[in-house]
Design an enzyme around this catalytic site. Structure first.
Site, short mmCIF file in Angstrom:
data_model
loop_
_atom_site.label_atom_id
_atom_site.label_comp_id
_atom_site.label_asym_id
_atom_site.label_seq_id
_atom_site.Cartn_x
_atom_site.Cartn_y
_atom_site.Cartn_z
N HIS A 26 -2.76 12.36 -12.35
CA HIS A 26 -3.42 11.26 -11.64
C HIS A 26 -4.25 10.38 -12.58
O HIS A 26 -4.42 9.20 -12.32
CB HIS A 26 -4.28 11.81 -10.49
CG HIS A 26 -3.46 12.30 -9.34
ND1 HIS A 26 -3.62 13.54 -8.79
CD2 HIS A 26 -2.45 11.71 -8.66
CE1 HIS A 26 -2.75 13.70 -7.80
NE2 HIS A 26 -2.03 12.60 -7.71
N HIS A 32 5.21 11.48 -10.15
CA HIS A 32 5.37 12.87 -9.74
C HIS A 32 5.78 12.93 -8.27
O HIS A 32 5.63 11.97 -7.52
CB HIS A 32 4.09 13.68 -10.00
CG HIS A 32 2.87 13.14 -9.32
ND1 HIS A 32 2.15 12.07 -9.82
CD2 HIS A 32 2.25 13.49 -8.18
CE1 HIS A 32 1.13 11.81 -9.02
NE2 HIS A 32 1.18 12.66 -8.01
N CYS A 67 -0.47 15.07 3.73
CA CYS A 67 0.27 14.71 2.52
C CYS A 67 -0.20 15.62 1.38
O CYS A 67 -1.32 16.12 1.39
CB CYS A 67 0.08 13.25 2.16
SG CYS A 67 -1.62 12.72 2.07
N HIS A 69 1.56 17.66 -2.54
CA HIS A 69 2.57 17.77 -3.59
C HIS A 69 3.21 19.16 -3.50
O HIS A 69 2.50 20.14 -3.29
CB HIS A 69 1.92 17.66 -4.98
CG HIS A 69 1.04 16.48 -5.14
ND1 HIS A 69 -0.30 16.50 -4.83
CD2 HIS A 69 1.31 15.22 -5.58
CE1 HIS A 69 -0.83 15.30 -5.07
NE2 HIS A 69 0.13 14.52 -5.53
N GLU A 87 -3.38 22.53 6.12
CA GLU A 87 -4.29 21.41 6.28
C GLU A 87 -4.66 21.13 7.74
O GLU A 87 -5.81 20.90 8.06
CB GLU A 87 -3.65 20.16 5.65
CG GLU A 87 -4.62 19.05 5.36
CD GLU A 87 -4.05 18.02 4.41
OE1 GLU A 87 -4.05 16.84 4.79
OE2 GLU A 87 -3.63 18.38 3.30
N TYR A 102 5.55 4.59 -5.12
CA TYR A 102 4.43 3.65 -5.14
C TYR A 102 3.48 3.98 -6.28
O TYR A 102 3.46 5.09 -6.81
CB TYR A 102 3.69 3.64 -3.80
CG TYR A 102 2.78 4.82 -3.56
CD1 TYR A 102 1.42 4.73 -3.82
CD2 TYR A 102 3.28 6.02 -3.09
CE1 TYR A 102 0.58 5.81 -3.61
CE2 TYR A 102 2.45 7.10 -2.87
CZ TYR A 102 1.11 6.99 -3.13
OH TYR A 102 0.28 8.06 -2.94
N GLU A 112 -2.40 7.05 -8.29
CA GLU A 112 -1.29 7.75 -7.65
C GLU A 112 -0.02 7.01 -8.05
O GLU A 112 0.10 5.81 -7.81
CB GLU A 112 -1.42 7.72 -6.12
CG GLU A 112 -2.50 8.61 -5.57
CD GLU A 112 -2.11 10.07 -5.44
OE1 GLU A 112 -1.15 10.51 -6.11
OE2 GLU A 112 -2.78 10.77 -4.69
N GLU A 114 3.65 8.03 -7.26
CA GLU A 114 4.35 9.11 -6.58
C GLU A 114 5.73 8.70 -6.08
O GLU A 114 5.94 7.58 -5.64
CB GLU A 114 3.52 9.61 -5.39
CG GLU A 114 2.21 10.24 -5.85
CD GLU A 114 1.43 10.89 -4.74
OE1 GLU A 114 0.66 11.81 -5.06
OE2 GLU A 114 1.58 10.50 -3.57
N TRP A 159 -1.33 4.68 0.30
CA TRP A 159 0.04 5.05 0.64
C TRP A 159 0.34 4.84 2.12
O TRP A 159 1.46 4.52 2.48
CB TRP A 159 0.37 6.48 0.21
CG TRP A 159 -0.48 7.53 0.85
CD1 TRP A 159 -0.22 8.20 2.02
CD2 TRP A 159 -1.72 8.03 0.37
NE1 TRP A 159 -1.24 9.09 2.29
CE2 TRP A 159 -2.17 9.00 1.29
CE3 TRP A 159 -2.50 7.76 -0.77
CZ2 TRP A 159 -3.37 9.70 1.12
CZ3 TRP A 159 -3.69 8.46 -0.93
CH2 TRP A 159 -4.11 9.41 0.00
#
Length: 185
Positions: A26, A32, A67, A69, A87, A102, A112, A114, A159
């Site tokens: 980041h 990623h 959201c 990874h 979460e 983005y 970001e 990603e 995002w």
């Protein structure tokens, strides 16, 4: 709870090319793999979450349901299902509907960059969000979200501002026509 410490570095075709510590990726704006989950109820409303204030970026902003990874070596759908439980405190069947790339800059020198896999699901049961991740949550109509994005885009994550129109288009083509029946079968 699994904490992502490394992310999967990818090229523009989402092919893995390495692994890097999450915060380093980041800081360096390295592309990623990530995923975003958009949950709907039977009325076609979207489940939003307000990110906890203590998040490493975008704390207090509203965004999609979940959201994160995937862990190195982890299947993206499996990671999305796992992370939704961690979460938001529930699971439901998820379906991948599209992906996008983005690049967005944030406070504290973070960026970001990603390759974001977008999943949708249907749920309207009990939730037990992790308070270290989620400050608040609610269902809102797509029209209400669209109006707020136009009048106050700064209340939402970068995002979400990018993904919402794509999810809104998907929803208008699919959500109430066959999506609930498809997920419940």
């Amino acid at each position: 709870m699994s904490k992502v410490t490394d992310v999967i570095l990818v090229n523009e075709q989402d092919e893995p090319i390495g692994v890097m510590e999450k915060m380093e990726a980041h800081r360096k704006a390295v592309l990623h793999r990530a995923f975003s989950i958009f949950i709907f109820n039977s009325k076609g409303e979207m489940l939003l979450q307000q990110r906890a204030q203590g998040k490493y970026h975008s704390g207090g902003l509203w965004t999609n349901t979940c959201c994160s990874h995937p862990l190195p070596g982890e299947d993206t759908l499996h990671a999305a299902t796992r992370r939704l439980q961690e979460e938001m405190g529930f699971t439901t069947l998820l379906e991948k509907v599209f992906d996008f790339v983005y690049l967005a800059e944030f406070e504290h020198g973070l960026t970001e960059h990603e390759f974001d896999h977008v999943f949708v699901g249907l749920y309207e049961g009990r939730m037990t969000p992790d308070p270290t991740e989620v400050k608040d949550y609610c269902y809102k109509s797509l029209e209400e979200i669209e109006a707020t994005l136009l009048s106050h885009p700064q209340k939402y994550t970068a995002w979400f501002n990018i993904a919402f129109p794509k999810v809104q288009q998907w929803a208008s083509d699919n959500l109430m026509k066959n999506f609930p029946q498809k997920l419940s079968s």
